[in-house]
Design a protein around this motif. Sequence first.
Motif, PDB file in Angstrom:
ATOM      1  N   ASP A  68      -8.961   9.905  -3.777  1.00  0.00           N
ATOM      2  CA  ASP A  68      -8.216   9.624  -5.001  1.00  0.00           C
ATOM      3  C   ASP A  68      -6.804   9.111  -4.730  1.00  0.00           C
ATOM      4  O   ASP A  68      -6.153   8.590  -5.634  1.00  0.00           O
ATOM      5  CB  ASP A  68      -8.153  10.863  -5.894  1.00  0.00           C
ATOM      6  CG  ASP A  68      -9.502  11.207  -6.501  1.00  0.00           C
ATOM      7  OD1 ASP A  68     -10.400  10.333  -6.509  1.00  0.00           O
ATOM      8  OD2 ASP A  68      -9.664  12.351  -6.962  1.00  0.00           O
ATOM      9  N   GLU A  69      -6.333   9.252  -3.490  1.00  0.00           N
ATOM     10  CA  GLU A  69      -5.000   8.781  -3.116  1.00  0.00           C
ATOM     11  C   GLU A  69      -5.080   7.649  -2.084  1.00  0.00           C
ATOM     12  O   GLU A  69      -4.150   7.430  -1.325  1.00  0.00           O
ATOM     13  CB  GLU A  69      -4.186   9.946  -2.531  1.00  0.00           C
ATOM     14  CG  GLU A  69      -3.994  11.094  -3.495  1.00  0.00           C
ATOM     15  CD  GLU A  69      -3.326  12.269  -2.824  1.00  0.00           C
ATOM     16  OE1 GLU A  69      -2.165  12.112  -2.386  1.00  0.00           O
ATOM     17  OE2 GLU A  69      -3.961  13.335  -2.717  1.00  0.00           O
ATOM     18  N   LYS A  72      -0.174   5.349  -0.523  1.00  0.00           N
ATOM     19  CA  LYS A  72      -1.605   5.550  -0.323  1.00  0.00           C
ATOM     20  C   LYS A  72      -1.865   6.066   1.097  1.00  0.00           C
ATOM     21  O   LYS A  72      -1.176   5.684   2.039  1.00  0.00           O
ATOM     22  CB  LYS A  72      -2.382   4.241  -0.513  1.00  0.00           C
ATOM     23  CG  LYS A  72      -2.349   3.698  -1.928  1.00  0.00           C
ATOM     24  CD  LYS A  72      -3.230   2.461  -2.041  1.00  0.00           C
ATOM     25  CE  LYS A  72      -3.143   1.809  -3.400  1.00  0.00           C
ATOM     26  NZ  LYS A  72      -3.684   2.588  -4.479  1.00  0.00           N
ATOM     27  N   GLY A 131       0.794  -1.228   0.000  1.00  0.00           N
ATOM     28  CA  GLY A 131       0.000   0.000   0.000  1.00  0.00           C
ATOM     29  C   GLY A 131       0.823   1.272   0.000  1.00  0.00           C
ATOM     30  O   GLY A 131       0.291   2.350   0.250  1.00  0.00           O
ATOM     31  N   TRP A 155      -7.007   3.500  -1.153  1.00  0.00           N
ATOM     32  CA  TRP A 155      -7.518   2.273  -1.754  1.00  0.00           C
ATOM     33  C   TRP A 155      -8.897   2.548  -2.324  1.00  0.00           C
ATOM     34  O   TRP A 155      -9.687   3.312  -1.754  1.00  0.00           O
ATOM     35  CB  TRP A 155      -7.593   1.160  -0.699  1.00  0.00           C
ATOM     36  CG  TRP A 155      -6.258   0.637  -0.303  1.00  0.00           C
ATOM     37  CD1 TRP A 155      -5.540   0.962   0.814  1.00  0.00           C
ATOM     38  CD2 TRP A 155      -5.471  -0.314  -1.017  1.00  0.00           C
ATOM     39  NE1 TRP A 155      -4.359   0.276   0.829  1.00  0.00           N
ATOM     40  CE2 TRP A 155      -4.277  -0.514  -0.281  1.00  0.00           C
ATOM     41  CE3 TRP A 155      -5.638  -1.009  -2.211  1.00  0.00           C
ATOM     42  CZ2 TRP A 155      -3.275  -1.392  -0.693  1.00  0.00           C
ATOM     43  CZ3 TRP A 155      -4.646  -1.880  -2.621  1.00  0.00           C
ATOM     44  CH2 TRP A 155      -3.479  -2.068  -1.863  1.00  0.00           C
ATOM     45  N   ALA A 156      -9.228   1.906  -3.443  1.00  0.00           N
ATOM     46  CA  ALA A 156     -10.495   2.144  -4.142  1.00  0.00           C
ATOM     47  C   ALA A 156     -11.710   1.837  -3.268  1.00  0.00           C
ATOM     48  O   ALA A 156     -12.751   2.482  -3.405  1.00  0.00           O
ATOM     49  CB  ALA A 156     -10.543   1.315  -5.427  1.00  0.00           C
ATOM     50  N   ASP A 194      -6.569  -5.663  -9.627  1.00  0.00           N
ATOM     51  CA  ASP A 194      -5.171  -5.283  -9.415  1.00  0.00           C
ATOM     52  C   ASP A 194      -5.165  -4.342  -8.203  1.00  0.00           C
ATOM     53  O   ASP A 194      -6.185  -4.197  -7.539  1.00  0.00           O
ATOM     54  CB  ASP A 194      -4.562  -4.640 -10.668  1.00  0.00           C
ATOM     55  CG  ASP A 194      -5.387  -3.472 -11.190  1.00  0.00           C
ATOM     56  OD1 ASP A 194      -5.866  -2.649 -10.372  1.00  0.00           O
ATOM     57  OD2 ASP A 194      -5.559  -3.363 -12.412  1.00  0.00           O
ATOM     58  N   MET A 195      -4.084  -3.676  -7.946  1.00  0.00           N
ATOM     59  CA  MET A 195      -3.990  -2.855  -6.734  1.00  0.00           C
ATOM     60  C   MET A 195      -4.926  -1.643  -6.752  1.00  0.00           C
ATOM     61  O   MET A 195      -5.145  -1.034  -5.711  1.00  0.00           O
ATOM     62  CB  MET A 195      -2.543  -2.381  -6.544  1.00  0.00           C
ATOM     63  CG  MET A 195      -1.567  -3.513  -6.302  1.00  0.00           C
ATOM     64  SD  MET A 195      -1.869  -4.392  -4.758  1.00  0.00           S
ATOM     65  CE  MET A 195      -0.949  -3.370  -3.628  1.00  0.00           C
ATOM     66  N   ASP A 196      -5.485  -1.284  -7.892  1.00  0.00           N
ATOM     67  CA  ASP A 196      -6.319  -0.088  -7.983  1.00  0.00           C
ATOM     68  C   ASP A 196      -7.741  -0.321  -8.469  1.00  0.00           C
ATOM     69  O   ASP A 196      -8.534   0.604  -8.505  1.00  0.00           O
ATOM     70  CB  ASP A 196      -5.647   0.942  -8.915  1.00  0.00           C
ATOM     71  CG  ASP A 196      -4.307   1.403  -8.381  1.00  0.00           C
ATOM     72  OD1 ASP A 196      -4.237   1.797  -7.204  1.00  0.00           O
ATOM     73  OD2 ASP A 196      -3.324   1.350  -9.142  1.00  0.00           O
ATOM     74  N   THR A 197      -8.059  -1.562  -8.868  1.00  0.00           N
ATOM     75  CA  THR A 197      -9.344  -1.825  -9.516  1.00  0.00           C
ATOM     76  C   THR A 197     -10.150  -2.886  -8.778  1.00  0.00           C
ATOM     77  O   THR A 197      -9.700  -4.025  -8.632  1.00  0.00           O
ATOM     78  CB  THR A 197      -9.123  -2.299 -10.970  1.00  0.00           C
ATOM     79  OG1 THR A 197      -8.236  -1.389 -11.622  1.00  0.00           O
ATOM     80  CG2 THR A 197     -10.434  -2.384 -11.727  1.00  0.00           C
ATOM     81  N   PHE A 223     -10.204  -7.438  -5.692  1.00  0.00           N
ATOM     82  CA  PHE A 223      -9.441  -6.501  -6.514  1.00  0.00           C
ATOM     83  C   PHE A 223      -8.862  -7.218  -7.726  1.00  0.00           C
ATOM     84  O   PHE A 223      -8.256  -8.280  -7.588  1.00  0.00           O
ATOM     85  CB  PHE A 223      -8.292  -5.888  -5.698  1.00  0.00           C
ATOM     86  CG  PHE A 223      -8.702  -4.714  -4.848  1.00  0.00           C
ATOM     87  CD1 PHE A 223      -8.396  -3.428  -5.249  1.00  0.00           C
ATOM     88  CD2 PHE A 223      -9.388  -4.895  -3.657  1.00  0.00           C
ATOM     89  CE1 PHE A 223      -8.762  -2.334  -4.474  1.00  0.00           C
ATOM     90  CE2 PHE A 223      -9.759  -3.815  -2.871  1.00  0.00           C
ATOM     91  CZ  PHE A 223      -9.451  -2.527  -3.280  1.00  0.00           C
TER      92      PHE A 223
END
Length: 160
Positions: free
Chosen positions: A114-115, A31, A28, A117-118, A141-144, A139
């Motif tokens: 925006d900075e 973030k 992480g 975890w989703a 990936d790490m952002d989706t 998830f």
Amino acid sequence: MIPTKISSLVLLRKNGSILLGMKKRGFGIGKWNGFGGKIEKGETMLECAKRHLLEEAGLVAEDLEEVGRLEFEFIEDPLIMKVHVFTSTRFQGEPHESEEMRPQWFPESKVPFDEMWADDRLWIPLLLQGSKFRGCFQFQDMDTISWYHLEELPSTTSLT
């Protein structure tokens, strides 16, 4: 069998603000997040949460309340993370930077989603309105996020 990691996460609140930490290393990194980490053998979840808060931000929590349970699965990495979410408005000390985290207060109306975890933009509003919750997030990936289920629980629900 998929390996499981059990962790704590603490989000402190004070005067309309929430304390987050910029993750400086490890999982992480880069973030904003709450303070927490993996439970150690022989430790309760509450002890785990208090220990990580002290190690990462130099704060002693007087009365942490468990308000959420989150489960995360990462398709690219066969690991399930089970996270116990705690909050409090009562703590001692002033936050200070550690090797792991750089703490900063944010107005609750300006959480830097925006900075983060989703998933945070989905469940942190529940925490801020004083609700209890339970959620599962997968998830890609790490952002989706590829799939999730999040439910608000009655305030009388005991998560312990």
